[in-house]
Write a protein that holds these residues in place. Structure first.
Motif, PDB file in Angstrom:
ATOM      1  N   ARG A  50     -14.118-104.350 -12.208  1.00 17.53           N
ATOM      2  CA  ARG A  50     -12.789-104.067 -12.762  1.00 17.53           C
ATOM      3  C   ARG A  50     -12.333-105.212 -13.669  1.00 17.53           C
ATOM      4  N   GLU A  51     -12.552-106.442 -13.225  1.00 13.55           N
ATOM      5  CA  GLU A  51     -12.166-107.609 -14.020  1.00 13.55           C
ATOM      6  C   GLU A  51     -12.960-107.653 -15.324  1.00 13.55           C
ATOM      7  N   ALA A  99     -20.420-106.057  -1.767  1.00  9.80           N
ATOM      8  CA  ALA A  99     -20.213-104.806  -2.508  1.00  9.80           C
ATOM      9  C   ALA A  99     -18.764-104.697  -2.982  1.00  9.80           C
ATOM     10  N   GLU A 100     -17.813-105.091  -2.120  1.00  9.00           N
ATOM     11  CA  GLU A 100     -16.396-105.079  -2.513  1.00  9.00           C
ATOM     12  C   GLU A 100     -16.148-106.081  -3.635  1.00  9.00           C
ATOM     13  N   ASP A 101     -16.741-107.271  -3.513  1.00  8.15           N
ATOM     14  CA  ASP A 101     -16.597-108.292  -4.564  1.00  8.15           C
ATOM     15  C   ASP A 101     -17.137-107.775  -5.885  1.00  8.15           C
ATOM     16  N   TYR A 102     -18.273-107.085  -5.816  1.00  7.12           N
ATOM     17  CA  TYR A 102     -18.897-106.555  -7.025  1.00  7.12           C
ATOM     18  C   TYR A 102     -17.961-105.547  -7.707  1.00  7.12           C
ATOM     19  N   ALA A 103     -17.361-104.664  -6.905  1.00  5.14           N
ATOM     20  CA  ALA A 103     -16.447-103.663  -7.462  1.00  5.14           C
ATOM     21  C   ALA A 103     -15.243-104.342  -8.124  1.00  5.14           C
ATOM     22  N   GLU A 104     -14.716-105.382  -7.497  1.00  2.19           N
ATOM     23  CA  GLU A 104     -13.585-106.122  -8.066  1.00  2.19           C
ATOM     24  C   GLU A 104     -14.001-106.820  -9.365  1.00  2.19           C
ATOM     25  N   LEU A 105     -15.190-107.410  -9.375  1.00  8.02           N
ATOM     26  CA  LEU A 105     -15.691-108.074 -10.582  1.00  8.02           C
ATOM     27  C   LEU A 105     -15.904-107.061 -11.711  1.00  8.02           C
TER      28      LEU A 105
END
Length: 196
Positions: free
Chosen positions: A179-180, A171-177
């Protein structure tokens, strides 16, 4: 083409360091400043006679700054007392480093090969980010109705408790992706305008 050497920054400030930000906003004098977002993405380059007022305007989101004020994480300040020196450094750096939100002082040449190459690279990066987001979505969507209790709350048995950490990281990775993906979208739109 000529090459201008930018000196070491006079100051590098993280927005989270309130003391340094406060000191910068009290500082008199001017120069050139770089505003960075996540992952060292260069958002904006500007020049000013007064760091205090100009950077405060950006952080408040005045004018065009509203597009990026929330994303500023690092400010690099280069002090130059001479107005012509500030103008030369700002123009050169805008055209060398291609910040996402600068629109003025961009040299528009007829050979746009470099713009098309960067655009092509960014579109490839965007597609990779989207593919990874889709993979994570599918992984997180694999929950089974049997995994929910009578109060409709998800629970993990002893064997599945290890999955909780994995799912949270996804879920954290998804949020970062996400933003990117937005950053890439803005840059692609900007370059698309330059390519016209």
């Amino acid at each position: 083409m000529f090459n201008i050497q930018l000196p070491e920054p006079t100051k590098v400030i993280r927005i989270t360091d309130r003391k340094d930000v406060s000191a910068l906003l009290k500082r008199t004098g001017g120069g050139v400043y770089f505003l960075y977002g996540k992952s060292d993405s260069l958002l904006y380059i500007g020049k000013t006679n007064s760091f205090r007022s100009r950077i405060a305007d950006h952080l408040r989101g005045d004018g065009r700054s509203k597009l990026f004020s929330r994303h500023v994480e690092v400010i690099k300040v280069y002090r130059f007392d001479d107005g012509m020196e500030r103008d030369i450094y700002e123009t050169y750096c805008i055209n060398t480093y291609n910040p996402i939100y600068n629109e003025s002082k961009i040299f528009r040449d007829n050979d746009k090969t470099h713009v098309y190459l960067e655009l092509s690279t960014l579109i490839g990066e965007r597609d990779e980010v989207r593919d990874r987001m889709k993979e994570i979505s599918e992984e997180l969507a694999a929950y089974d109705e049997a995994d929910f209790d009578e109060d409709n709350e998800y629970y993990y048995n002893d064997q599945e408790s290890e999955l909780l950490g994995i799912h949270l990281r996804l879920a954290e990775d998804y949020a970062e992706l996400e933003r990117e993906s937005k950053r890439l979208k803005h840059r692609i739109q900007y370059l698309g305008k330059r390519a016209d």
